[in-house]
Design an enzyme around this catalytic site. Structure first.
Site, PDB file in Angstrom:
ATOM      1  N   CYS A 164       6.707  -7.041   6.853  1.00  0.00           N
ATOM      2  CA  CYS A 164       7.836  -6.475   7.600  1.00  0.00           C
ATOM      3  C   CYS A 164       8.412  -7.559   8.488  1.00  0.00           C
ATOM      4  CB  CYS A 164       7.359  -5.299   8.460  1.00  0.00           C
ATOM      5  SG  CYS A 164       8.706  -4.334   9.188  1.00  0.00           S
ATOM      6  N   GLU A 167       0.836  -1.192   0.000  1.00  0.00           N
ATOM      7  CA  GLU A 167       0.000   0.000   0.000  1.00  0.00           C
ATOM      8  C   GLU A 167       0.877   1.249   0.000  1.00  0.00           C
ATOM      9  OE1 GLU A 167      -3.955  -1.756   2.144  1.00  0.00           O
ATOM     10  OE2 GLU A 167      -2.418  -0.994   3.483  1.00  0.00           O
ATOM     11  N   CYS A 216      -0.607   6.074   9.734  1.00  0.00           N
ATOM     12  CA  CYS A 216       0.591   5.366  10.194  1.00  0.00           C
ATOM     13  C   CYS A 216       0.214   4.080  10.909  1.00  0.00           C
ATOM     14  CB  CYS A 216       1.343   6.192  11.231  1.00  0.00           C
ATOM     15  SG  CYS A 216       2.289   7.523  10.600  1.00  0.00           S
ATOM     16  N   CYS A 260       7.069  -4.664  15.764  1.00  0.00           N
ATOM     17  CA  CYS A 260       6.504  -3.595  16.606  1.00  0.00           C
ATOM     18  C   CYS A 260       5.064  -3.968  16.948  1.00  0.00           C
ATOM     19  CB  CYS A 260       6.540  -2.257  15.871  1.00  0.00           C
ATOM     20  SG  CYS A 260       8.195  -1.805  15.315  1.00  0.00           S
ATOM     21  N   CYS A 270       3.567   8.554   0.817  1.00  0.00           N
ATOM     22  CA  CYS A 270       4.094   7.637   1.826  1.00  0.00           C
ATOM     23  C   CYS A 270       4.201   6.280   1.133  1.00  0.00           C
ATOM     24  CB  CYS A 270       3.129   7.596   3.008  1.00  0.00           C
ATOM     25  SG  CYS A 270       3.549   6.357   4.228  1.00  0.00           S
ATOM     26  N   CYS A 325       1.881  -2.028  15.483  1.00  0.00           N
ATOM     27  CA  CYS A 325       1.810  -1.736  14.045  1.00  0.00           C
ATOM     28  C   CYS A 325       1.126  -2.864  13.278  1.00  0.00           C
ATOM     29  CB  CYS A 325       3.219  -1.518  13.505  1.00  0.00           C
ATOM     30  SG  CYS A 325       3.258  -1.173  11.739  1.00  0.00           S
TER      31      CYS A 325
HETATM   32  N1  SAH Z   1       9.633   0.683   9.545  1.00  0.00           N
HETATM   33  C1  SAH Z   1       9.784   2.100   9.493  1.00  0.00           C
HETATM   34  C2  SAH Z   1       8.750   2.821   8.641  1.00  0.00           C
HETATM   35  C3  SAH Z   1       7.292   2.427   8.760  1.00  0.00           C
HETATM   36  S1  SAH Z   1       6.238   2.985  10.048  1.00  0.00           S
HETATM   37  C4  SAH Z   1       9.782   2.675  10.872  1.00  0.00           C
HETATM   38  O1  SAH Z   1       9.550   1.939  11.813  1.00  0.00           O
HETATM   39  O2  SAH Z   1      10.066   3.853  11.022  1.00  0.00           O
HETATM   40  C5  SAH Z   1       5.990   4.676  10.047  1.00  0.00           C
HETATM   41  C6  SAH Z   1       5.716   5.231  11.471  1.00  0.00           C
HETATM   42  O3  SAH Z   1       4.417   4.858  11.977  1.00  0.00           O
HETATM   43  C7  SAH Z   1       6.717   4.722  12.478  1.00  0.00           C
HETATM   44  O4  SAH Z   1       7.138   5.788  13.258  1.00  0.00           O
HETATM   45  C8  SAH Z   1       5.887   3.747  13.302  1.00  0.00           C
HETATM   46  O5  SAH Z   1       6.440   3.560  14.559  1.00  0.00           O
HETATM   47  C9  SAH Z   1       4.551   4.433  13.313  1.00  0.00           C
HETATM   48  N2  SAH Z   1       3.440   3.564  13.666  1.00  0.00           N
HETATM   49  C10 SAH Z   1       3.335   2.231  13.533  1.00  0.00           C
HETATM   50  N3  SAH Z   1       2.151   1.800  13.950  1.00  0.00           N
HETATM   51  C11 SAH Z   1       1.468   2.891  14.362  1.00  0.00           C
HETATM   52  C12 SAH Z   1       0.146   3.100  14.871  1.00  0.00           C
HETATM   53  N4  SAH Z   1      -0.687   2.091  15.033  1.00  0.00           N
HETATM   54  N5  SAH Z   1      -0.227   4.361  15.162  1.00  0.00           N
HETATM   55  C13 SAH Z   1       0.630   5.392  14.967  1.00  0.00           C
HETATM   56  N6  SAH Z   1       1.867   5.262  14.476  1.00  0.00           N
HETATM   57  C14 SAH Z   1       2.284   4.021  14.184  1.00  0.00           C
END
Ligand code: SAH
Length: 346
Positions: A114, A94, A339, A118, A107, A121
């Protein structure tokens, strides 16, 4: 037996030139075809109208052009657009277009799924299937640029690698894609308008600094206390904050580029004064700013956004120490484009 044709966009310009020389043609033909592939975004060899029919047929016999295909496009009421992008092998990633008053940001994804875990996420729920190729990253940007012109009457202005995947776990391809995006033969975009966001892979941050990259760096910090960070980002166990700190100091010493820390404040996880104190201490290591991002719920409510008092405490304590802090509202939530929501539904 049919042999598998090679994706022509896996060739560099020099390789294309050499190919034509081997075929008894002029090296210059390679430049023409290269321009069709990258500047003009040709999807088929037939599109290449200044190339002879015979040559086009020869290319057709030897190569394919693996283009992405926007399967579905969803529009949010705030103007955000989410593309579900089908790759040549059927997998889907996406990408998102985020419009504001002054800019349009793409974006983009760097991996299918991945490999990191995390816990907040949505993408981490999918296992990592494969890395994206440079052209698959480039195509996402081109698709969003087109949508930006079509729906918002202006070209794309910024790119963030904050879609699916960990860009530094697919570093070579991300770098190649950025080279194409920034080169005059690609989109000619300034690297200063590109942000690569990483969960923090120390070795690769140092490598980027050594490679003298010109784009910006964002780190998804979320906590500056090892114990807390490991509980929400388990890979922190292997890449602890001391290593991250060392890599970021190295990054700044080499690039003189300020770092952005992305940070979500969650109820009962990192919403206390000691969490802010640790963040302030971490921010001293290298010039940086903090981006407080809103949490986008992905499931059963295991994680909850902290209350506004906690956010206010972060802002006032950081500002008191002269650390720049911004509070970012989420966009495109109604279509799961915010995000951490990517891959929620597909
Ligand atoms: N893998 C990379 C890029 C992808 S995530 C990274 O970790 O930076 C982009 C951003 O969204 C990251 O800062 C991540 O921590 C954040 N993120 C992930 N899940 C989220 C959520 N449920 N709500 C808000 N931000 C989130």
């Amino acid at each position: 037996m049919e042999t598998k044709k090679k994706d022509i966009r896996a060739l560099t310009k020099d390789q294309l030139r050499e190919f034509f020389v081997k075929e008894g043609d002029k090296a210059f033909r390679g430049n023409q075809v290269y321009e069709w592939l990258w500047s003009k975004g040709a999807h088929t060899f037939e599109d290449m109208t200044n190339i002879s029919l015979e040559t086009r047929q020869m290319l057709q016999d030897n190569f394919v052009i693996n283009h992405i295909h926007v399967d579905t496009m969803q529009k949010s009421k705030d103007g955000t657009i989410k593309n579900a992008v089908r790759l040549h092998d059927g997998l889907i990633v996406e990408s998102v277009l985020i419009p504001t008053k002054s800019r349009t940001t793409a974006c983009v994804s760097s991996q299918v799924g991945c490999s990191l875990d995390c816990r907040f996420c949505a993408t981490s729920r999918l296992k990592r299937m494969r890395n994206l190729n440079p052209d698959e990253i480039f195509d996402q940007v081109v698709a969003i640029d087109r949508e930006s012109r079509l729906y918002h009457d202006r070209p794309l202005s910024n790119i963030v690698f904050m879609g699916m995947g960990e860009p530094l776990m697919n570093y070579n391809n991300v770098l190649k894609a950025i080279d194409k995006i920034t080169s005059d033969e690609g989109l000619g975009m300034s690297p200063k308008r590109i942000v690569v966001s990483t969960s923090g892979v120390p070795k690769m941050i140092k490598k980027m600094a050594d490679d003298d990259v010109k784009f910006k760096l964002a780190v998804s910090l979320h906590s500056a206390i090892d114990e807390v960070r490991t509980s929400i980002m388990p890979f922190n166990e292997n890449f602890p904050l001391a290593d991250l700190r060392e890599a970021l100091e190295y990054w700044y010493a080499k690039t003189k580029n300020r770092i952005t820390y992305e940070y979500v404040v969650w109820k009962d996880i990192n919403d206390k004064k000691k969490d802010v104190d640790a963040l302030i201490a971490f921010c001293k290591f290298a010039p940086s700013k903090v981006n407080l991002i809103e949490y986008n719920p992905i499931d059963d409510g295991e994680f909850q956004q902290a209350n506004s008092q906690a956010i206010d405490m972060y802002v006032s304590m950081l500002e008191a120490k002269n650390i720049t802090v911004t509070v970012r509202r989420s966009r495109g939530k109604d279509i799961d484009a915010a995000c951490g929501q990517l891959a929620n539904k597909s």
